[in-house]
Motif scaffolding. Structure first.
Motif, PDB file in Angstrom:
ATOM      1  N   ILE A   1      22.202-104.397 -17.297  1.00  0.00           N
ATOM      2  CA  ILE A   1      21.674-104.537 -18.577  1.00  0.00           C
ATOM      3  C   ILE A   1      22.502-105.572 -19.502  1.00  0.00           C
ATOM      4  O   ILE A   1      22.026-106.110 -20.356  1.00  0.00           O
ATOM      5  CB  ILE A   1      21.439-102.931 -19.135  1.00  0.00           C
ATOM      6  CG1 ILE A   1      20.197-102.326 -18.435  1.00  0.00           C
ATOM      7  CG2 ILE A   1      21.299-103.166 -20.852  1.00  0.00           C
ATOM      8  CD1 ILE A   1      20.348-100.948 -18.706  1.00  0.00           C
ATOM      9  N   VAL A   2      23.894-105.427 -19.443  1.00  0.00           N
ATOM     10  CA  VAL A   2      24.494-106.182 -20.498  1.00  0.00           C
ATOM     11  C   VAL A   2      24.710-107.531 -20.157  1.00  0.00           C
ATOM     12  O   VAL A   2      24.996-108.241 -20.665  1.00  0.00           O
ATOM     13  CB  VAL A   2      26.146-105.414 -20.423  1.00  0.00           C
ATOM     14  CG1 VAL A   2      27.138-106.502 -21.042  1.00  0.00           C
ATOM     15  CG2 VAL A   2      26.044-104.031 -21.207  1.00  0.00           C
ATOM     16  N   LEU A   3      24.808-107.926 -18.976  1.00  0.00           N
ATOM     17  CA  LEU A   3      25.041-109.344 -18.296  1.00  0.00           C
ATOM     18  C   LEU A   3      23.685-109.979 -17.935  1.00  0.00           C
ATOM     19  O   LEU A   3      23.684-111.085 -18.102  1.00  0.00           O
ATOM     20  CB  LEU A   3      25.971-109.391 -17.083  1.00  0.00           C
ATOM     21  CG  LEU A   3      27.177-108.613 -17.314  1.00  0.00           C
ATOM     22  CD1 LEU A   3      28.160-108.280 -16.001  1.00  0.00           C
ATOM     23  CD2 LEU A   3      27.962-109.520 -18.326  1.00  0.00           C
ATOM     24  N   GLN A   4      22.685-109.237 -17.608  1.00  0.00           N
ATOM     25  CA  GLN A   4      21.429-110.142 -17.356  1.00  0.00           C
ATOM     26  C   GLN A   4      20.844-110.927 -18.345  1.00  0.00           C
ATOM     27  O   GLN A   4      20.269-111.962 -18.012  1.00  0.00           O
ATOM     28  CB  GLN A   4      20.300-109.193 -16.607  1.00  0.00           C
ATOM     29  CG  GLN A   4      19.159-110.009 -16.125  1.00  0.00           C
ATOM     30  CD  GLN A   4      18.098-109.350 -15.477  1.00  0.00           C
ATOM     31  OE1 GLN A   4      18.435-108.046 -15.331  1.00  0.00           O
ATOM     32  NE2 GLN A   4      16.979-109.903 -14.853  1.00  0.00           N
ATOM     33  N   PRO A   5      20.951-110.465 -19.688  1.00  0.00           N
ATOM     34  CA  PRO A   5      20.502-111.437 -20.661  1.00  0.00           C
ATOM     35  C   PRO A   5      21.100-112.766 -20.764  1.00  0.00           C
ATOM     36  O   PRO A   5      20.819-113.643 -21.771  1.00  0.00           O
ATOM     37  CB  PRO A   5      20.594-110.595 -21.778  1.00  0.00           C
ATOM     38  CG  PRO A   5      20.288-109.104 -21.580  1.00  0.00           C
ATOM     39  CD  PRO A   5      21.147-109.210 -20.353  1.00  0.00           C
ATOM     40  N   ILE A   6      22.309-112.821 -20.076  1.00  0.00           N
ATOM     41  CA  ILE A   6      23.010-114.237 -20.070  1.00  0.00           C
ATOM     42  C   ILE A   6      21.998-115.360 -19.229  1.00  0.00           C
ATOM     43  O   ILE A   6      22.144-115.105 -18.136  1.00  0.00           O
ATOM     44  CB  ILE A   6      24.263-114.219 -19.312  1.00  0.00           C
ATOM     45  CG1 ILE A   6      25.248-113.178 -20.137  1.00  0.00           C
ATOM     46  CG2 ILE A   6      25.047-115.675 -19.294  1.00  0.00           C
ATOM     47  CD1 ILE A   6      26.383-112.921 -19.487  1.00  0.00           C
ATOM     48  N   THR A   7      21.336-116.116 -19.791  1.00  0.00           N
ATOM     49  CA  THR A   7      20.037-116.623 -19.433  1.00  0.00           C
ATOM     50  C   THR A   7      20.210-117.743 -18.301  1.00  0.00           C
ATOM     51  O   THR A   7      19.270-118.032 -17.418  1.00  0.00           O
ATOM     52  CB  THR A   7      19.215-117.081 -20.554  1.00  0.00           C
ATOM     53  OG1 THR A   7      19.472-118.084 -21.021  1.00  0.00           O
ATOM     54  CG2 THR A   7      18.774-115.860 -21.058  1.00  0.00           C
TER      55      THR A   7
ATOM     56  N   ASN B   1      26.212 -95.906 -19.334  1.00  0.00           N
ATOM     57  CA  ASN B   1      27.239 -96.274 -20.579  1.00  0.00           C
ATOM     58  C   ASN B   1      28.499 -96.961 -19.868  1.00  0.00           C
ATOM     59  O   ASN B   1      29.206 -98.006 -20.409  1.00  0.00           O
ATOM     60  CB  ASN B   1      27.376 -95.272 -21.481  1.00  0.00           C
ATOM     61  CG  ASN B   1      28.378 -95.449 -22.695  1.00  0.00           C
ATOM     62  OD1 ASN B   1      29.523 -95.343 -22.551  1.00  0.00           O
ATOM     63  ND2 ASN B   1      27.894 -96.557 -23.375  1.00  0.00           N
ATOM     64  N   LEU B   2      28.883 -96.251 -18.753  1.00  0.00           N
ATOM     65  CA  LEU B   2      30.282 -96.764 -18.253  1.00  0.00           C
ATOM     66  C   LEU B   2      30.250 -98.154 -17.639  1.00  0.00           C
ATOM     67  O   LEU B   2      30.899 -99.019 -17.699  1.00  0.00           O
ATOM     68  CB  LEU B   2      30.716 -95.882 -17.097  1.00  0.00           C
ATOM     69  CG  LEU B   2      31.959 -96.037 -16.461  1.00  0.00           C
ATOM     70  CD1 LEU B   2      33.159 -96.394 -17.176  1.00  0.00           C
ATOM     71  CD2 LEU B   2      32.047 -95.168 -15.183  1.00  0.00           C
ATOM     72  N   GLY B   3      28.954 -98.465 -17.170  1.00  0.00           N
ATOM     73  CA  GLY B   3      28.540 -99.808 -16.452  1.00  0.00           C
ATOM     74  C   GLY B   3      28.578-100.669 -17.686  1.00  0.00           C
ATOM     75  O   GLY B   3      29.151-101.915 -17.571  1.00  0.00           O
ATOM     76  N   ASN B   4      27.997-100.355 -18.728  1.00  0.00           N
ATOM     77  CA  ASN B   4      28.034-101.420 -20.157  1.00  0.00           C
ATOM     78  C   ASN B   4      29.425-101.802 -20.292  1.00  0.00           C
ATOM     79  O   ASN B   4      29.786-102.990 -20.513  1.00  0.00           O
ATOM     80  CB  ASN B   4      27.685-100.637 -21.350  1.00  0.00           C
ATOM     81  CG  ASN B   4      26.189-100.232 -21.102  1.00  0.00           C
ATOM     82  OD1 ASN B   4      25.673 -99.463 -22.000  1.00  0.00           O
ATOM     83  ND2 ASN B   4      25.409-100.828 -20.213  1.00  0.00           N
ATOM     84  N   LYS B   5      30.433-100.977 -20.315  1.00  0.00           N
ATOM     85  CA  LYS B   5      31.863-101.222 -20.706  1.00  0.00           C
ATOM     86  C   LYS B   5      32.540-101.760 -19.581  1.00  0.00           C
ATOM     87  O   LYS B   5      33.383-102.810 -19.671  1.00  0.00           O
ATOM     88  CB  LYS B   5      32.618 -99.900 -20.924  1.00  0.00           C
ATOM     89  CG  LYS B   5      32.155 -99.176 -22.264  1.00  0.00           C
ATOM     90  CD  LYS B   5      33.155 -98.058 -22.511  1.00  0.00           C
ATOM     91  CE  LYS B   5      32.484 -97.325 -23.907  1.00  0.00           C
ATOM     92  NZ  LYS B   5      31.141 -97.054 -24.190  1.00  0.00           N
ATOM     93  N   LEU B   6      32.088-101.436 -18.310  1.00  0.00           N
ATOM     94  CA  LEU B   6      32.815-102.482 -17.048  1.00  0.00           C
ATOM     95  C   LEU B   6      32.150-103.832 -17.110  1.00  0.00           C
ATOM     96  O   LEU B   6      33.053-104.761 -16.799  1.00  0.00           O
ATOM     97  CB  LEU B   6      32.461-101.753 -15.731  1.00  0.00           C
ATOM     98  CG  LEU B   6      33.079-100.337 -15.495  1.00  0.00           C
ATOM     99  CD1 LEU B   6      32.697 -99.599 -14.190  1.00  0.00           C
ATOM    100  CD2 LEU B   6      34.584-100.396 -15.363  1.00  0.00           C
ATOM    101  N   ALA B   7      30.837-104.143 -17.710  1.00  0.00           N
ATOM    102  CA  ALA B   7      30.512-105.413 -17.761  1.00  0.00           C
ATOM    103  C   ALA B   7      31.336-106.197 -18.724  1.00  0.00           C
ATOM    104  O   ALA B   7      31.749-107.330 -18.702  1.00  0.00           O
ATOM    105  CB  ALA B   7      29.125-105.393 -18.152  1.00  0.00           C
ATOM    106  N   GLY B   8      31.645-105.666 -19.763  1.00  0.00           N
ATOM    107  CA  GLY B   8      32.567-105.900 -20.879  1.00  0.00           C
ATOM    108  C   GLY B   8      33.807-106.709 -20.270  1.00  0.00           C
ATOM    109  O   GLY B   8      34.343-107.732 -20.602  1.00  0.00           O
ATOM    110  N   GLU B   9      34.348-105.565 -19.528  1.00  0.00           N
ATOM    111  CA  GLU B   9      35.458-106.096 -18.961  1.00  0.00           C
ATOM    112  C   GLU B   9      35.490-107.080 -18.026  1.00  0.00           C
ATOM    113  O   GLU B   9      36.542-108.170 -17.708  1.00  0.00           O
ATOM    114  CB  GLU B   9      36.141-104.714 -18.062  1.00  0.00           C
ATOM    115  CG  GLU B   9      36.596-103.714 -19.055  1.00  0.00           C
ATOM    116  CD  GLU B   9      37.699-103.671 -19.832  1.00  0.00           C
ATOM    117  OE1 GLU B   9      38.694-104.426 -19.330  1.00  0.00           O
ATOM    118  OE2 GLU B   9      37.500-103.096 -21.042  1.00  0.00           O
ATOM    119  N   ALA B  10      34.421-107.219 -17.315  1.00  0.00           N
ATOM    120  CA  ALA B  10      34.211-108.569 -16.304  1.00  0.00           C
ATOM    121  C   ALA B  10      34.108-109.891 -17.075  1.00  0.00           C
ATOM    122  O   ALA B  10      34.857-110.688 -16.769  1.00  0.00           O
ATOM    123  CB  ALA B  10      33.127-108.293 -15.558  1.00  0.00           C
ATOM    124  N   LEU B  11      33.537-109.651 -18.084  1.00  0.00           N
ATOM    125  CA  LEU B  11      33.568-110.962 -19.153  1.00  0.00           C
ATOM    126  C   LEU B  11      34.983-111.177 -19.526  1.00  0.00           C
ATOM    127  O   LEU B  11      35.422-112.443 -19.796  1.00  0.00           O
ATOM    128  CB  LEU B  11      32.587-110.658 -20.432  1.00  0.00           C
ATOM    129  CG  LEU B  11      31.020-110.510 -19.919  1.00  0.00           C
ATOM    130  CD1 LEU B  11      30.297-110.037 -21.333  1.00  0.00           C
ATOM    131  CD2 LEU B  11      30.848-111.898 -19.463  1.00  0.00           C
TER     132      LEU B  11
END
Length: 496
Positions: free
Chosen positions: A52-58, A169-179
């Motif tokens: 959800i967090v990363l897919q809108p990077i188009t 919600n944990l996945g949201n934050k792990l996506a931020g860590e990947a960025l």
């Protein structure tokens, strides 16, 4: 797997989390995790949250390393909108089968998929997502991504957030860590300026951010990166050169905002673009942060002039709706930042809030709601469908604002309903978005269909039929002729 465990523990101990700040040292060390129980991730797993967090990077290719079912329908992920590339909507998956798992072909198949995407689409980057199956069989996606990046000469970003590790919600934050680990800071812009900002936790649902960006453009403020709404890979890679940041949804990406402030000295604040007052306050705080970071103070005067102009236009438009909406009662069944920002926005035009959910809201969100409503009785953590139905069927609310999951409760109670979650069809951010929200509420409440569906069904109100004898000789003769004709037909054709 040990690195993933360390990353999860780091997220659980997030010091910028309002809940963690209120704990003592021992409790803070234990983090905010709860024992996982079967079905705990029914509302979305960690993999779902990361995507959800990363897919809108188009302009990025999103490759799911998993059996086919994990990818699902990429066009049905969320209502985020893109102003250009559509590659993010293309489904890429390694489609692991039982034979691949048994024969240990997962990593080889992943490398081959990366090569095929690179040759066919030539994206600026490829994001590779681990899932439950590939994490359990031990596929090392980080090693494969590193090897592929060196081989093909493009960034290949591992997103290590398999579904079983926790909630969405944990996945949201792990996506931020990947960025943070693999994207932000990997490129340098050639046009960095004193008016560059980042917008974090904004998903551009239904194109909402496009109602806000023109306001910033008029102030000469450039959005260096909007993460993730309508984002481009290069913009996010250069996000570390912004001078300030606004956090829209802290529940999702507070760790990203804090670590960017820590590493690159980018101050941030949490704000909202829902409602007239909150939009104005957000513009003010952005300008104030930029001035503190060295921008010309004259931007403060330009900001106030813009706010005065836009507020006057918005209030003039809203005045037409006030007579038909003032005193109407709204039940808000959502969460996160909308739980307080939409409440504030609706109360500005005289709408009464009879209840709001604080599910998925932070401690700070809940405190804001208490300050706005002045009454804890209108706040509920969550409400069972039976209770929602009872409240609506007893006409305690004129309309319910929620997500698509609870729309049928409102429809069963014959109560107007409006979608304000990620599947919504209309943008509600900024000044124009507030006018659109009020317009949609007015249309829903005063739609004539509700008056019709609340009326008794025709079969429930039919008058009793009385059997009367013929009153004249002619009527008796007619009745006799009909009976004779019916008898003749029965003789000719027999009984059915």
């Amino acid at each position: 797997m040990s690195s993933l465990r360390a990353k999860i523990q780091d997220v659980f101990k997030e010091p910028a989390c309002e809940q963690n700040r209120g704990k003592d040292a021992k409790a803070r060390k234990e983090g905010c995790s709860k024992p996982l129980t079967p079905g705990a991730a029914a509302g979305g797993c960690a993999f779902d949250g990361a995507k959800i967090v990363l897919q809108p990077i188009t302009d990025v290719a999103h490759l799911i390393h998993a059996p086919l079912a994990c990818e699902g329908n990429s066009w049905d992920n969320r209502g985020a909108a893109s102003s250009g590339p559509t590659l993010w909507r293309t489904s890429f998956t390694t489609d692991l089968t039982e034979l691949d798992v048994v024969m240990g072909q997962g990593e080889r198949k992943l490398f081959k998929a990366i090569r095929e995407i690179k040759e066919a689409h030539r994206p600026p980057a490829i994001f590779v997502y681990a899932t439950c199956v590939t994490a359990l069989i031990g596929d090392d996606i980080e090693a494969v991504c590193k090897d592929a990046a060196e081989k093909f000469g493009l960034p290949v970003v591992p997103v290590n957030a398999p579904g079983f590790v926790g909630s969405k919600n944990l996945g949201n934050k792990l996506a931020g860590e990947a960025l943070l680990d693999h994207v932000i800071g990997t490129a340098e812009p050639d046009d960095a300026g004193p008016y560059d900002i980042n917008i974090l936790g904004e998903f551009n649902l239904s194109g909402e951010f496009w109602l806000v960006k023109p306001l910033l453009d008029r102030l000469g403020i450039r959005v260096r990166a909007c993460i993730p709404g309508d984002a481009r890979y290069f913009d996010i890679a250069c996000a570390h050169r912004a001078r300030a940041a606004m956090m829209v949804c802290s529940t999702a990406l507070i760790n990203l905002a804090r670590k960017m402030e820590q590493r690159w000295d980018i101050p941030f604040f949490e704000g909202s673009f829902y409602g007239i007052t909150d939009t104005s306050e957000a513009l003010r705080q952005i300008s104030q942060l930029l001035v503190k970071k060295g921008a010309d103070p004259e931007i403060l005067c330009r900001t106030e002039a813009l706010i005065a102009e836009e507020e006057a236009i918005a209030w003039k438009k809203l005045a037409a709706y006030r007579p038909r909406l003032e005193g109407k009662r709204v039940l808000l069944n959502t969460g996160g930042v909308k739980a307080w920002s939409v409440v504030h926005a609706l109360m500005e035009i005289g709408i009464e809030i009879v209840g709001t959910s604080v599910k998925k809201s932070t401690v700070e969100d809940k405190e804001r709601i208490k300050q706005i409503l002045k009454d804890d009785n209108h706040i509920f953590e969550q409400m069972a469908p039976r209770e929602l139905y009872a409240m609506l069927s007893e006409h305690n609310a004129d309309i319910m604002l929620s997500g698509g999951r609870t729309q049928f409760i409102a429809l069963k109670a014959k109560t107007p309903w409006l979608d304000i979650n990620q599947e919504r069809q209309h943008p509600y951010a900024g000044y124009d978005g507030m006018v659109e929200l009020v317009r949609q509420i007015e249309l829903a409440i005063h739609n004539p269909i509700w008056r019709q569906v609340r009326e008794p069904a025709p079969w429930d109100c039919q008058p009793a039929v009385r059997e009367e004898l013929p009153s004249t000789k002619s009527e008796a003769a007619t009745l006799h002729a009909v009976q004779e004709f019916a008898g003749t037909m029965a003789d000719d054709f027999g009984e059915c």
